[in-house]
Design an enzyme around this catalytic site. Structure first.
Site, short mmCIF file in Angstrom:
data_model
loop_
_atom_site.label_atom_id
_atom_site.label_comp_id
_atom_site.label_asym_id
_atom_site.label_seq_id
_atom_site.Cartn_x
_atom_site.Cartn_y
_atom_site.Cartn_z
N ASN A 187 0.82 -1.21 0.00
CA ASN A 187 0.00 0.00 0.00
C ASN A 187 0.86 1.27 0.00
OD1 ASN A 187 -2.17 -1.77 0.21
ND2 ASN A 187 -2.25 -1.61 2.43
N HIS A 236 5.92 -0.51 -2.77
CA HIS A 236 5.36 0.17 -3.95
C HIS A 236 5.39 1.69 -3.81
CE1 HIS A 236 2.93 -3.66 -5.16
NE2 HIS A 236 4.20 -3.72 -5.51
N CYS A 284 11.14 21.02 -7.29
CA CYS A 284 11.76 20.05 -6.40
C CYS A 284 12.40 20.79 -5.24
CB CYS A 284 12.82 19.25 -7.17
SG CYS A 284 13.89 18.24 -6.11
#
Length: 233
Positions: A92, A109, A136
């Site tokens: 998850n 993930h 960024c």
């Protein structure tokens, strides 16, 4: 129950579904409104970055409206009180394990609340929208993408996971479909290395037959009961 020294736990969409997180299969949810290849592949991101960034902005916003459930809190308790070595791996991308009290979670993930810069390749904690192309925090390039592993990309920290599976006394799969590899193969890796294997899932998964034992029902009921067994043994 025999004395346990090393446990590896894998959690999937089923544990967070009880908190209200959309799964691939949930009717009327975010995933039903989009094709996976459009929002969860590198090719989809190259083709239509606005769609992909907007989709993950919606997922991040939805995450703020849900809370951990008893299964998340029970695993946090196990992590805190278990005397042996425990590795909690999740498929998850939500932060419900952490909000439930877990201190060390391996997100194979990736994470919704993390940004990956495609220019400098640095990951940064992220809780804001990405659709407006913010810079960024490290290199200032407008090159952020969700730090989520898409189909066709390699999950994170696989060497560490496989090393832990080969040393485990017990492997537990919670709320997973048993359909997505490489995670679907973890049970076989663990069994070949001599571990006991347990499935806790709402219903039998595609890989139920690989497990020594399977218990089926809501994670919010099964997981706290199992944790009580482990800590009481």
């Amino acid at each position: 129950m025999a004395q346990l020294e090393r446990i590896v736990i894998l959690t999937g969409a089923g544990i967070s579904a009880e908190s209200g997180i959309d799964t691939f299969r949930s009717a009327g949810g975010l995933w039903e409104q989009h094709k996976v290849e459009d929002v969860a592949t590198p090719e989809g991101f190259m083709r239509d970055p606005d769609l992909v960034l907007g989709f993950y902005d919606m997922r991040r916003e939805a995450l703020a409206k849900v809370d951990p459930n008893p299964a998340h809190r029970a695993l946090a308790r196990l992590e805190s009180e278990f005397d042996g070595e425990l590795l909690l791996v999740t498929q998850n991308v939500d932060d419900l394990h952490e909000r439930g009290g877990a201190k060390s979670v391996l997100h194979m993930h990736g994470e919704l609340k993390s940004a990956l810069c495609t220019a400098c390749e640095v990951r940064s904690p992220w809780d804001a929208p990405m659709g407006d192309r913010p810079p960024c925090p490290v290199c200032q390039a407008p090159s952020l993408r969700p730090d989520v592993v898409w189909f066709g990309e390699m999950p994170y920290q696989m060497e560490r996971i496989y090393a832990s599976l080969t040393r485990a006394d017990l492997f537990v799969s919670i709320g997973t479909s048993g359909a997505v590899y490489p995670a679907a193969g973890f049970v076989q890796e663990a069994r070949m290395a001599g571990a006991r294997t347990l499935e806790l899932n709402l219903e039998p998964s595609e890989g139920t037959h690989f497990f020594h034992e399977a218990r089926h029902g809501p994670a919010g009921e099964l997981v706290p009961a199992w944790v009580e067994e482990v800590l009481g043994s």
